[in-house]
Design an enzyme around this catalytic site. Sequence first.
Site, PDB file in Angstrom:
ATOM      1  N   LYS A  13       0.841  -0.999   0.044  1.00 52.55           N
ATOM      2  CA  LYS A  13       0.092  -0.128  -0.096  1.00 52.55           C
ATOM      3  C   LYS A  13       0.925   1.061  -0.007  1.00 52.55           C
ATOM      4  CE  LYS A  13      -2.400  -0.291   3.840  1.00 52.55           C
ATOM      5  NZ  LYS A  13      -1.795  -1.715   4.331  1.00 52.55           N
ATOM      6  N   ARG A  88     -10.292   0.569   8.456  1.00 48.45           N
ATOM      7  CA  ARG A  88      -9.635  -0.876   8.580  1.00 48.45           C
ATOM      8  C   ARG A  88     -10.535  -1.693   9.267  1.00 48.45           C
ATOM      9  NH1 ARG A  88      -3.889   0.865   8.591  1.00 48.45           N
ATOM     10  NH2 ARG A  88      -2.322  -0.739   8.884  1.00 48.45           N
ATOM     11  N   ARG A 127      11.692  -5.079   5.517  1.00 48.10           N
ATOM     12  CA  ARG A 127      11.403  -3.607   5.456  1.00 48.10           C
ATOM     13  C   ARG A 127      12.476  -2.881   6.032  1.00 48.10           C
ATOM     14  NH1 ARG A 127       5.741  -1.054   4.628  1.00 48.10           N
ATOM     15  NH2 ARG A 127       5.391  -1.941   7.030  1.00 48.10           N
ATOM     16  N   ARG A 160      11.007  -0.719  11.635  1.00 44.93           N
ATOM     17  CA  ARG A 160      10.080  -0.106  12.342  1.00 44.93           C
ATOM     18  C   ARG A 160       9.672  -1.384  13.657  1.00 44.93           C
ATOM     19  NH1 ARG A 160       5.277   1.584   8.519  1.00 44.93           N
ATOM     20  NH2 ARG A 160       4.187   0.104   9.755  1.00 44.93           N
ATOM     21  N   ARG A 171       0.262  -8.697  13.263  1.00 46.09           N
ATOM     22  CA  ARG A 171      -0.387  -7.765  12.572  1.00 46.09           C
ATOM     23  C   ARG A 171      -1.213  -8.133  11.583  1.00 46.09           C
ATOM     24  NH1 ARG A 171       3.710  -3.892  10.237  1.00 46.09           N
ATOM     25  NH2 ARG A 171       2.178  -2.672   9.312  1.00 46.09           N
TER      26      ARG A 171
HETATM   27  P1  AMP Z   1       0.400   1.216   8.729  1.00 43.81           P
HETATM   28  O1  AMP Z   1       1.509   2.253   8.598  1.00 43.81           O
HETATM   29  O2  AMP Z   1      -0.889   1.829   7.910  1.00 43.81           O
HETATM   30  O3  AMP Z   1       0.754  -0.217   8.581  1.00 43.81           O
HETATM   31  O4  AMP Z   1      -0.260   1.407  10.131  1.00 43.81           O
HETATM   32  C1  AMP Z   1       0.655   1.258  11.430  1.00 43.81           C
HETATM   33  C2  AMP Z   1      -0.004   0.968  12.478  1.00 43.81           C
HETATM   34  O5  AMP Z   1      -0.967   2.223  12.848  1.00 43.81           O
HETATM   35  C3  AMP Z   1      -1.088  -0.072  12.547  1.00 43.81           C
HETATM   36  O6  AMP Z   1      -0.631  -1.459  12.903  1.00 43.81           O
HETATM   37  C4  AMP Z   1      -2.230   0.365  13.477  1.00 43.81           C
HETATM   38  O7  AMP Z   1      -1.496   0.145  14.829  1.00 43.81           O
HETATM   39  C5  AMP Z   1      -2.290   1.782  13.396  1.00 43.81           C
HETATM   40  N1  AMP Z   1      -3.192   2.349  12.492  1.00 43.81           N
HETATM   41  C6  AMP Z   1      -3.018   2.787  11.300  1.00 43.81           C
HETATM   42  N2  AMP Z   1      -4.178   3.048  10.666  1.00 43.81           N
HETATM   43  C7  AMP Z   1      -5.305   2.657  11.389  1.00 43.81           C
HETATM   44  C8  AMP Z   1      -6.698   2.143  11.404  1.00 43.81           C
HETATM   45  N3  AMP Z   1      -7.343   2.621  10.356  1.00 43.81           N
HETATM   46  N4  AMP Z   1      -7.174   2.067  12.474  1.00 43.81           N
HETATM   47  C9  AMP Z   1      -6.414   1.532  13.660  1.00 43.81           C
HETATM   48  N5  AMP Z   1      -5.349   1.597  13.811  1.00 43.81           N
HETATM   49  C10 AMP Z   1      -4.443   2.025  12.724  1.00 43.81           C
END
Ligand code: AMP
Length: 218
Positions: A13, A88, A127, A160, A171
């Site tokens: 993404k 999500r 990553r 990360r 995750r």
């Molecule tokens: P990402 O960078 O999109 O993979 O997001 C990293 C982390 O941020 C996720 O594993 C969640 O802990 C939190 N997060 C990001 N977007 C959301 C969302 N829409 N709802 C809940 N938690 C989120």
Amino acid sequence: MIVVLLGPPGSGKGTQADAILARYNLPHISTGDMFRSAAAEGTPLGLKAKSFMDKGLLVPDDTTIGLVQERILKPDCEQGCLLDGFPRTIAQATALDLMLESLGRKIDCILYFDVDPQILVKRLSGRRICTKCDASYHILFQPPLQEGICDHCGAELYTRDDDKEETAHHRLEVFEMNTAPLVDFYLDQGRITDINAAPSPKEVTVSVFAALDKLGLA
Ligand code: AMP
């Protein structure tokens, strides 16, 4: 034009968001980026979010929905936006539909990055991110010229916390539990544009641009 990027962690993404932003004029709303920068600033929201992110859990819906609601009302989103990592959950999706309806708007395209879960842990745990400019690398698929060092700015790369292997597995479980039902919810409504996210990032970008060009997005 409001475009949603939906897909499991590691489905590409973020990489595809960068490609979309370089080609189309859309503000980028990445809830993950917003939470990470709030956490780095040490704000109450950021510290709360970090406690969930570090465990690979989703930040609670009310916090996440509030954050996006505030952001989407900013003037730069009047012509649309790229939603990356939101919604999500079905609750987030329902709140988003209601919020947009009240503004007389709707989601124009939901791109779902479809990829076999077995590929995902490998992608996630390899990553690496630049500590300074956030550029993203992969030790197998897109290594930097010099190990551990950013090609663009020479700063050190890091993993990360939520990409570490155990958290990455978690995750993916969280995705299956919370977001897979959302994919079904949108599929039932016939709203998903399926993108095969297994090939190389460049090949995936071709499919993404084809889908967005079809919508007349320029
Ligand atoms: P990402 O960078 O999109 O993979 O997001 C990293 C982390 O941020 C996720 O594993 C969640 O802990 C939190 N997060 C990001 N977007 C959301 C969302 N829409 N709802 C809940 N938690 C989120």
